[in-house]
Design a protein around this motif. Structure first.
Motif, mmCIF file in Angstrom:
data_model
loop_
_atom_site.group_PDB
_atom_site.id
_atom_site.type_symbol
_atom_site.label_atom_id
_atom_site.label_comp_id
_atom_site.label_asym_id
_atom_site.label_seq_id
_atom_site.Cartn_x
_atom_site.Cartn_y
_atom_site.Cartn_z
ATOM 1 N N PHE A 74 36.440 38.193 38.710
ATOM 2 C CA PHE A 74 37.283 39.165 39.403
ATOM 3 C C PHE A 74 37.368 40.470 38.614
ATOM 4 O O PHE A 74 37.198 41.556 39.167
ATOM 5 N N GLN A 75 37.602 40.381 37.306
ATOM 6 C CA GLN A 75 37.733 41.583 36.488
ATOM 7 C C GLN A 75 36.404 42.324 36.391
ATOM 8 O O GLN A 75 36.369 43.563 36.448
ATOM 9 N N ALA A 76 35.310 41.582 36.259
ATOM 10 C CA ALA A 76 33.994 42.228 36.173
ATOM 11 C C ALA A 76 33.683 42.986 37.458
ATOM 12 O O ALA A 76 33.133 44.092 37.424
ATOM 13 N N ALA A 77 34.036 42.410 38.592
ATOM 14 C CA ALA A 77 33.778 43.070 39.872
ATOM 15 C C ALA A 77 34.660 44.299 40.041
ATOM 16 O O ALA A 77 34.220 45.327 40.563
ATOM 17 N N LEU A 78 35.912 44.215 39.592
ATOM 18 C CA LEU A 78 36.785 45.398 39.629
ATOM 19 C C LEU A 78 36.217 46.507 38.761
ATOM 20 O O LEU A 78 36.234 47.685 39.139
ATOM 21 N N ASN A 79 35.715 46.150 37.595
ATOM 22 C CA ASN A 79 35.122 47.143 36.696
ATOM 23 C C ASN A 79 33.905 47.805 37.321
ATOM 24 O O ASN A 79 33.570 48.946 36.990
ATOM 25 N N ALA A 80 33.232 47.086 38.218
ATOM 26 C CA ALA A 80 32.053 47.625 38.897
ATOM 27 C C ALA A 80 32.428 48.377 40.166
ATOM 28 O O ALA A 80 31.562 48.696 40.975
ATOM 29 N N LYS A 81 33.726 48.646 40.353
ATOM 30 C CA LYS A 81 34.237 49.430 41.478
ATOM 31 C C LYS A 81 34.128 48.700 42.814
ATOM 32 O O LYS A 81 34.154 49.320 43.870
ATOM 33 N N ALA A 82 33.998 47.394 42.786
ATOM 34 C CA ALA A 82 33.973 46.632 44.036
ATOM 35 C C ALA A 82 35.380 46.585 44.621
ATOM 36 O O ALA A 82 36.354 46.431 43.890
ATOM 37 N N PRO A 83 35.524 46.699 45.936
ATOM 38 C CA PRO A 83 36.854 46.612 46.548
ATOM 39 C C PRO A 83 37.402 45.197 46.455
ATOM 40 O O PRO A 83 36.647 44.215 46.508
ATOM 41 N N ALA A 84 38.716 45.081 46.310
ATOM 42 C CA ALA A 84 39.348 43.771 46.131
ATOM 43 C C ALA A 84 39.041 42.837 47.292
ATOM 44 O O ALA A 84 38.844 41.632 47.095
ATOM 45 N N LYS A 85 38.996 43.373 48.520
ATOM 46 C CA LYS A 85 38.713 42.530 49.687
ATOM 47 C C LYS A 85 37.362 41.842 49.550
ATOM 48 O O LYS A 85 37.232 40.647 49.842
ATOM 49 N N ALA A 86 36.352 42.575 49.109
ATOM 50 C CA ALA A 86 35.014 42.001 48.960
ATOM 51 C C ALA A 86 34.983 40.988 47.818
ATOM 52 O O ALA A 86 34.299 39.957 47.904
ATOM 53 N N ILE A 87 35.729 41.252 46.750
ATOM 54 C CA ILE A 87 35.752 40.329 45.612
ATOM 55 C C ILE A 87 36.354 38.992 46.021
ATOM 56 O O ILE A 87 35.813 37.921 45.717
ATOM 57 N N VAL A 88 37.490 39.043 46.715
ATOM 58 C CA VAL A 88 38.157 37.810 47.146
ATOM 59 C C VAL A 88 37.251 37.016 48.071
ATOM 60 O O VAL A 88 37.137 35.786 47.954
ATOM 61 N N GLN A 89 36.570 37.702 48.980
ATOM 62 C CA GLN A 89 35.677 36.995 49.891
ATOM 63 C C GLN A 89 34.517 36.349 49.136
ATOM 64 O O GLN A 89 34.125 35.215 49.425
ATOM 65 N N MET A 90 33.978 37.054 48.146
ATOM 66 C CA MET A 90 32.891 36.491 47.351
ATOM 67 C C MET A 90 33.352 35.239 46.609
ATOM 68 O O MET A 90 32.624 34.224 46.561
ATOM 69 N N ILE A 91 34.541 35.284 46.036
ATOM 70 C CA ILE A 91 35.068 34.122 45.322
ATOM 71 C C ILE A 91 35.201 32.929 46.260
ATOM 72 O O ILE A 91 34.850 31.798 45.927
ATOM 73 N N HIS A 92 35.684 33.179 47.486
ATOM 74 C CA HIS A 92 35.796 32.092 48.458
ATOM 75 C C HIS A 92 34.428 31.525 48.814
ATOM 76 O O HIS A 92 34.277 30.304 48.978
ATOM 77 N N LEU A 93 33.429 32.386 48.939
ATOM 78 C CA LEU A 93 32.094 31.917 49.298
ATOM 79 C C LEU A 93 31.557 30.921 48.275
ATOM 80 O O LEU A 93 30.930 29.921 48.628
ATOM 81 N N PHE A 94 31.811 31.192 46.998
ATOM 82 C CA PHE A 94 31.250 30.360 45.946
ATOM 83 C C PHE A 94 32.176 29.229 45.497
ATOM 84 O O PHE A 94 31.783 28.410 44.675
ATOM 85 N N SER A 95 33.396 29.194 46.035
ATOM 86 C CA SER A 95 34.362 28.200 45.569
ATOM 87 C C SER A 95 33.967 26.778 45.932
ATOM 88 O O SER A 95 34.497 25.821 45.366
ATOM 89 N N PHE A 96 33.032 26.622 46.886
ATOM 90 C CA PHE A 96 32.588 25.285 47.262
ATOM 91 C C PHE A 96 31.546 24.733 46.274
ATOM 92 O O PHE A 96 31.406 23.520 46.128
ATOM 93 N N ALA A 97 30.810 25.633 45.635
ATOM 94 C CA ALA A 97 29.703 25.205 44.778
ATOM 95 C C ALA A 97 29.955 25.458 43.301
ATOM 96 O O ALA A 97 29.333 24.816 42.452
ATOM 97 N N ILE A 98 30.860 26.406 42.986
ATOM 98 C CA ILE A 98 31.074 26.816 41.595
ATOM 99 C C ILE A 98 32.490 26.484 41.164
ATOM 100 O O ILE A 98 33.451 26.784 41.875
ATOM 101 N N ASP A 99 32.623 25.868 40.016
ATOM 102 C CA ASP A 99 33.923 25.675 39.396
ATOM 103 C C ASP A 99 34.144 26.872 38.475
ATOM 104 O O ASP A 99 33.546 26.971 37.406
ATOM 105 N N PHE A 100 34.991 27.794 38.902
ATOM 106 C CA PHE A 100 35.142 29.060 38.187
ATOM 107 C C PHE A 100 35.747 28.879 36.794
ATOM 108 O O PHE A 100 35.636 29.773 35.958
#
Length: 462
Positions: A178-204
């Motif tokens: 989340f912090q790395a994506a914020l640092n890359a100027k990604a919008p929070a909405k896109a970051i949250v959606q990306m995290i949800h996409l990978f939450s089934f396969a990745i243990d963060f």
């Protein structure tokens, strides 16, 4: 500060020039090198060279052939009248303009940070006369209030012309995704959606480490000035964990079909159960034998603990039916979900329950909030998975994907994937890794440094 031209194209006024532009303006010959008295002053100046004016950068006004515009940022607690009064609009004229605006916009809904353009006349009888205001009431609408020939004010709500495009962000993880994506100027909405996409396969909490990389391609709406006014759905996301890339593409087989996210081989991102049913949490205790922090002796820890701030949303790990929702001894406020004949999941120590027994839930649906009820030392989620009635380690589950494509849809998906890859590759050629890039060229080419190149074009540049 501002300055403007009279009928003879001669600059006649400068008011409170901002320090950051003073050196450039002195070099350009617009103000003398020696300081003058504060507040309003008037000096004879030569005809303004517009190309030099354009090089001055971001000023707090814009000028046209017959008007100038002062911009005001709405501050917390401001009324519309106070915003207009700050730039010298008489109270009676401010009230008239606000009255005309009420038919299309409620001035009580003025939000802090909003940029309001206040328009004044620049020449002849209109010099310094308040002519109206303009501001964005939403991402796709602009409110304009304009003085009419009879002196009264009229208002209109204008629909913006918006361009649909793509933008991307990418970077390297140092502490958290989340912090790395914020640092890359990604919008929070896109970051949250990306995290949800990978939450089934990745243990963060256990899989991600420093040096892992991410990529996001997402849809955007931009106004005619090129500013992103709305972030849309993620079109593509990639997460490279310990050298292995996990990629997902947004895909819809036809206009009426469901939207899914598929990996490179056409398998869906969704699995029977999510590995991490809470966002932004940290792993505080794993599955297995441990010394209990309250009871003081060693016992089996039948789940996984995720520490998170009180009130953090907790998601149903999969589709299912709520078989218990209420107080459960040392587990505090507790929810139990039956997903099928084989799997049951439980969620404990909640601060708030958002479901009832017997209710059907969908994967990813919020069922409660993180808390510290029951036998707990701090706010966290205690998450358990039972397989055929026995507790199992959720981190070790290997479950099949839901979505598999038939031959026809697979061909469509591969064509769509190639298109998305081409768009991302085009953006990548622009360089600037880790920054947000857009795929289209600069819009209309009519502005430079916030001013229109065509003096007859009075549209704002932003």
């Amino acid at each position: 500060g501002w300055y403007f031209t009279n009928e003879h194209s001669t600059a006649v006024k400068v008011v409170e020039v901002r320090d950051k532009n003073a050196a450039k303006m002195q070099q350009a010959g617009f103000i003398p090198a020696k300081p003058l008295a504060p507040a309003l002053y008037s000096v004879p100046l030569p005809k303004i060279d517009r190309t030099v004016l354009l090089s001055l950068g971001d000023l707090e006004y814009k000028m046209g052939p017959r008007q100038y515009i002062r911009f005001q940022r709405v501050e917390k607690g401001d009324t519309f009248s106070e915003v207009l009064n700050r730039v010298g609009v008489p109270i009676d004229e401010a009230n008239s303009a606000i009255g005309a605006m009420r038919t299309i916009f409620d001035p009580r809904k003025l939000r802090p940070g909003l940029k309001v353009a206040v328009i004044f006349g620049a020449v002849g009888d209109e010099q310094s006369r308040f002519l109206g205001v303009k501001f964005d009431s939403s991402f796709d609408k602009t409110v304009q209030v304009q003085r009419q020939p009879d002196g009264e004010f009229a208002s209109a709500e204008l629909k913006k012309e918006l361009d649909v495009g793509y933008a991307r962000s990418n970077g390297t993880i140092k502490s958290s995704l989340f912090q790395a994506a914020l640092n890359a100027k990604a919008p929070a909405k896109a970051i949250v959606q990306m995290i949800h996409l990978f939450s089934f396969a990745i243990d963060f909490q256990r899989d991600i480490q420093e040096g892992d990389e991410f990529e996001i391609l997402y849809r955007v709406l931009r106004d005619q000035g090129g500013q992103v006014v709305l972030t849309g759905e993620v079109a593509y996301a990639s997460l490279t964990v310990r050298g292995t890339a996990h990629r997902f593409y947004r895909f819809q087989s036809d206009k009426k079909g469901p939207v899914t996210y598929l990996n490179e081989t056409g398998e869906g991102n969704r699995k029977a159960l999510m590995k991490t049913p809470v966002d932004g949490a940290r792993l505080t205790s794993s599955f297995g034998m441990r010394r209990h922090p309250i009871l003081g002796y060693t016992k089996m820890h039948t789940g996984t603990d995720f520490g998170a701030p009180r009130g953090t949303p907790i998601y149903a790990a999969g589709d299912g039916t709520i078989i218990k929702a209420g107080w459960h001894g040392g587990y505090g406020k507790h929810v139990r979900v039956r997903h099928n004949k084989e799997y049951v999941t439980t969620y404990s120590h909640m601060s708030r329950l958002l479901v009832k027994a017997g209710q059907r839930v969908k994967q990813g649906q919020v069922i409660g909030r993180v808390g510290t009820t029951g036998r707990s030392t701090g706010p966290h989620l205690h998450y358990e998975v039972l397989q055929n009635g026995k507790f199992v380690n959720s981190a070790n589950l290997s479950l099949p994907s839901y979505k598999r494509l038939d031959k026809t849809d697979m061909n469509r998906f591969q064509a769509h994937k190639s298109k998305i890859d081409a768009i991302y590759a085009a953006l990548e050629k622009n360089g600037n890794t880790g920054r947000v890039l857009t795929v289209e060229a600069e819009p209309d080419g009519g502005c430079k440094n916030g001013l229109r190149l065509d003096p007859t074009d009075t549209r704002p540049c932003e």
